[in-house]
Design a protein around this motif. Structure first.
Motif, mmCIF file in Angstrom:
data_model
loop_
_atom_site.group_PDB
_atom_site.id
_atom_site.type_symbol
_atom_site.label_atom_id
_atom_site.label_comp_id
_atom_site.label_asym_id
_atom_site.label_seq_id
_atom_site.Cartn_x
_atom_site.Cartn_y
_atom_site.Cartn_z
ATOM 1 N N VAL A 8 40.310 -21.430 -13.033
ATOM 2 C CA VAL A 8 39.162 -22.053 -12.354
ATOM 3 C C VAL A 8 39.539 -22.420 -10.926
ATOM 4 C CG1 VAL A 8 37.667 -24.091 -12.333
ATOM 5 C CG2 VAL A 8 38.056 -22.859 -14.466
ATOM 6 N N LEU A 9 40.719 -22.985 -10.734
ATOM 7 C CA LEU A 9 41.177 -23.347 -9.393
ATOM 8 C C LEU A 9 41.291 -22.117 -8.503
ATOM 9 C CD1 LEU A 9 42.213 -25.540 -7.476
ATOM 10 C CD2 LEU A 9 44.498 -25.133 -8.381
ATOM 11 N N THR A 10 41.802 -21.046 -9.032
ATOM 12 C CA THR A 10 41.936 -19.793 -8.278
ATOM 13 C C THR A 10 40.569 -19.260 -7.861
ATOM 14 O OG1 THR A 10 43.962 -19.261 -9.463
ATOM 15 C CG2 THR A 10 42.852 -17.450 -8.345
ATOM 16 N N VAL A 11 39.609 -19.281 -8.769
ATOM 17 C CA VAL A 11 38.260 -18.799 -8.465
ATOM 18 C C VAL A 11 37.601 -19.671 -7.399
ATOM 19 C CG1 VAL A 11 35.941 -18.493 -9.413
ATOM 20 C CG2 VAL A 11 37.917 -17.666 -10.683
ATOM 21 N N VAL A 12 37.777 -20.974 -7.489
ATOM 22 C CA VAL A 12 37.192 -21.892 -6.507
ATOM 23 C C VAL A 12 37.805 -21.654 -5.130
ATOM 24 C CG1 VAL A 12 37.030 -24.317 -5.832
ATOM 25 C CG2 VAL A 12 36.507 -23.647 -8.175
ATOM 26 N N ILE A 13 39.114 -21.532 -5.074
ATOM 27 C CA ILE A 13 39.779 -21.299 -3.788
ATOM 28 C C ILE A 13 39.372 -19.950 -3.212
ATOM 29 C CG2 ILE A 13 42.016 -20.906 -2.685
ATOM 30 C CD1 ILE A 13 43.149 -23.072 -4.531
ATOM 31 N N ALA A 14 39.306 -18.929 -4.034
ATOM 32 C CA ALA A 14 38.900 -17.599 -3.554
ATOM 33 C C ALA A 14 37.464 -17.620 -3.064
ATOM 34 C CB ALA A 14 39.069 -16.565 -4.665
ATOM 35 N N GLY A 15 36.613 -18.420 -3.679
ATOM 36 C CA GLY A 15 35.224 -18.520 -3.254
ATOM 37 C C GLY A 15 35.075 -19.158 -1.885
ATOM 38 N N CYS A 16 36.044 -19.953 -1.493
ATOM 39 C CA CYS A 16 35.999 -20.613 -0.192
ATOM 40 C C CYS A 16 36.670 -19.784 0.898
ATOM 41 C CB CYS A 16 36.699 -21.973 -0.278
ATOM 42 S SG CYS A 16 35.895 -23.124 -1.404
ATOM 43 N N ASN A 64 44.339 -17.381 8.416
ATOM 44 C CA ASN A 64 44.961 -16.382 7.547
ATOM 45 C C ASN A 64 46.480 -16.366 7.706
ATOM 46 O OD1 ASN A 64 42.606 -15.573 6.320
ATOM 47 N ND2 ASN A 64 42.355 -13.745 7.559
ATOM 48 N N VAL A 65 46.951 -16.495 8.931
ATOM 49 C CA VAL A 65 48.392 -16.526 9.158
ATOM 50 C C VAL A 65 48.998 -17.746 8.479
ATOM 51 C CG1 VAL A 65 50.182 -16.814 10.932
ATOM 52 C CG2 VAL A 65 48.344 -15.150 11.268
ATOM 53 N N ALA A 66 48.350 -18.898 8.656
ATOM 54 C CA ALA A 66 48.856 -20.127 8.032
ATOM 55 C C ALA A 66 48.858 -20.007 6.512
ATOM 56 C CB ALA A 66 48.017 -21.322 8.477
ATOM 57 N N ALA A 67 47.773 -19.473 5.945
ATOM 58 C CA ALA A 67 47.700 -19.314 4.487
ATOM 59 C C ALA A 67 48.734 -18.303 4.005
ATOM 60 C CB ALA A 67 46.298 -18.880 4.063
ATOM 61 N N GLY A 68 48.962 -17.270 4.781
ATOM 62 C CA GLY A 68 49.945 -16.265 4.397
ATOM 63 C C GLY A 68 51.353 -16.824 4.376
ATOM 64 N N VAL A 69 51.692 -17.598 5.403
ATOM 65 C CA VAL A 69 53.022 -18.196 5.471
ATOM 66 C C VAL A 69 53.186 -19.257 4.382
ATOM 67 C CG1 VAL A 69 54.567 -19.607 6.903
ATOM 68 C CG2 VAL A 69 53.335 -17.674 7.905
ATOM 69 N N ALA A 70 52.188 -20.135 4.250
ATOM 70 C CA ALA A 70 52.256 -21.173 3.221
ATOM 71 C C ALA A 70 52.235 -20.560 1.823
ATOM 72 C CB ALA A 70 51.101 -22.152 3.384
ATOM 73 N N GLY A 71 51.621 -19.393 1.698
ATOM 74 C CA GLY A 71 51.575 -18.705 0.412
ATOM 75 C C GLY A 71 52.936 -18.246 -0.065
ATOM 76 N N LEU A 72 53.893 -18.148 0.840
ATOM 77 C CA LEU A 72 55.256 -17.816 0.427
ATOM 78 C C LEU A 72 55.846 -18.923 -0.435
ATOM 79 C CD1 LEU A 72 56.596 -16.318 3.778
ATOM 80 C CD2 LEU A 72 55.940 -15.061 1.704
ATOM 81 N N ILE A 74 53.607 -21.543 -1.847
ATOM 82 C CA ILE A 74 52.589 -21.812 -2.864
ATOM 83 C C ILE A 74 51.675 -20.582 -2.922
ATOM 84 C CG2 ILE A 74 50.777 -23.386 -3.624
ATOM 85 C CD1 ILE A 74 52.000 -25.455 -1.667
ATOM 86 N N PRO A 75 52.000 -19.592 -3.757
ATOM 87 C CA PRO A 75 51.273 -18.308 -3.763
ATOM 88 C C PRO A 75 49.762 -18.413 -3.967
ATOM 89 C CG PRO A 75 53.285 -18.135 -5.041
ATOM 90 C CD PRO A 75 53.123 -19.580 -4.674
ATOM 91 N N VAL A 76 49.287 -19.453 -4.620
ATOM 92 C CA VAL A 76 47.848 -19.561 -4.850
ATOM 93 C C VAL A 76 47.078 -19.672 -3.530
ATOM 94 C CG1 VAL A 76 47.686 -22.082 -5.087
ATOM 95 C CG2 VAL A 76 46.144 -20.623 -6.391
ATOM 96 N N LEU A 77 47.741 -20.072 -2.455
ATOM 97 C CA LEU A 77 47.076 -20.181 -1.149
ATOM 98 C C LEU A 77 46.656 -18.824 -0.602
ATOM 99 C CD1 LEU A 77 49.231 -22.928 0.592
ATOM 100 C CD2 LEU A 77 46.973 -23.160 -0.454
#
Length: 119
Positions: A8-16, A64-72, A74-77
């Motif tokens: 559910v959290l993944t779907v909510v984040i992807a929706g935003c 997108n750059v920030a989310a990509g780097v932070a995703g390293l 916390i991958p859910v980002l």
């Protein structure tokens, strides 16, 4: 239960992650009624909107750059990244609309006059 919460959290984040583009039609029904001043005003308005969209697109790249780097860490980002390019698609549509309007203005209003050409 933990898996459902994560899903559910993944779907909510992807929706935003981004918004759907709202493309302007190149040719519109009301174009037949536009006079020269209205055509110029719409082109100016479209140019201002394209400037705003360019700013939005710049912010999206930064996000997108920030989310990509932070995703390293916390991958859910990575699900929060915007790959829809709404601002870019809308800007391209507005540019095509302006090209069309310039052609209509040329046919309907003639070549633009300047004070230099009047002398």
């Amino acid at each position: 239960m933990r898996g459902i919460v994560l899903l559910v959290l993944t779907v909510v984040i992807a929706g935003c992650a981004g918004r759907a583009p709202e493309l302007v039609q190149v040719v519109q029904v009301s174009d037949q009624q536009l006079n020269c001043e209205q055509i110029v005003a719409e082109i100016k308005s479209n140019n201002q909107r394209m400037t705003d969209l360019a700013t939005e697109e710049g912010w999206k790249v930064t996000q997108n750059v920030a989310a990509g780097v932070a995703g390293l860490v916390i991958p859910v980002l990575w699900f929060g990244m915007d790959f829809q390019d709404a601002a870019g698609k809308e800007g391209k549509a507005l540019s095509q609309r302006n090209e069309y309007l310039a052609g209509v203005a040329k046919d309907r209003c003639g070549p633009p006059t300047t004070t230099a050409s009047i002398r």
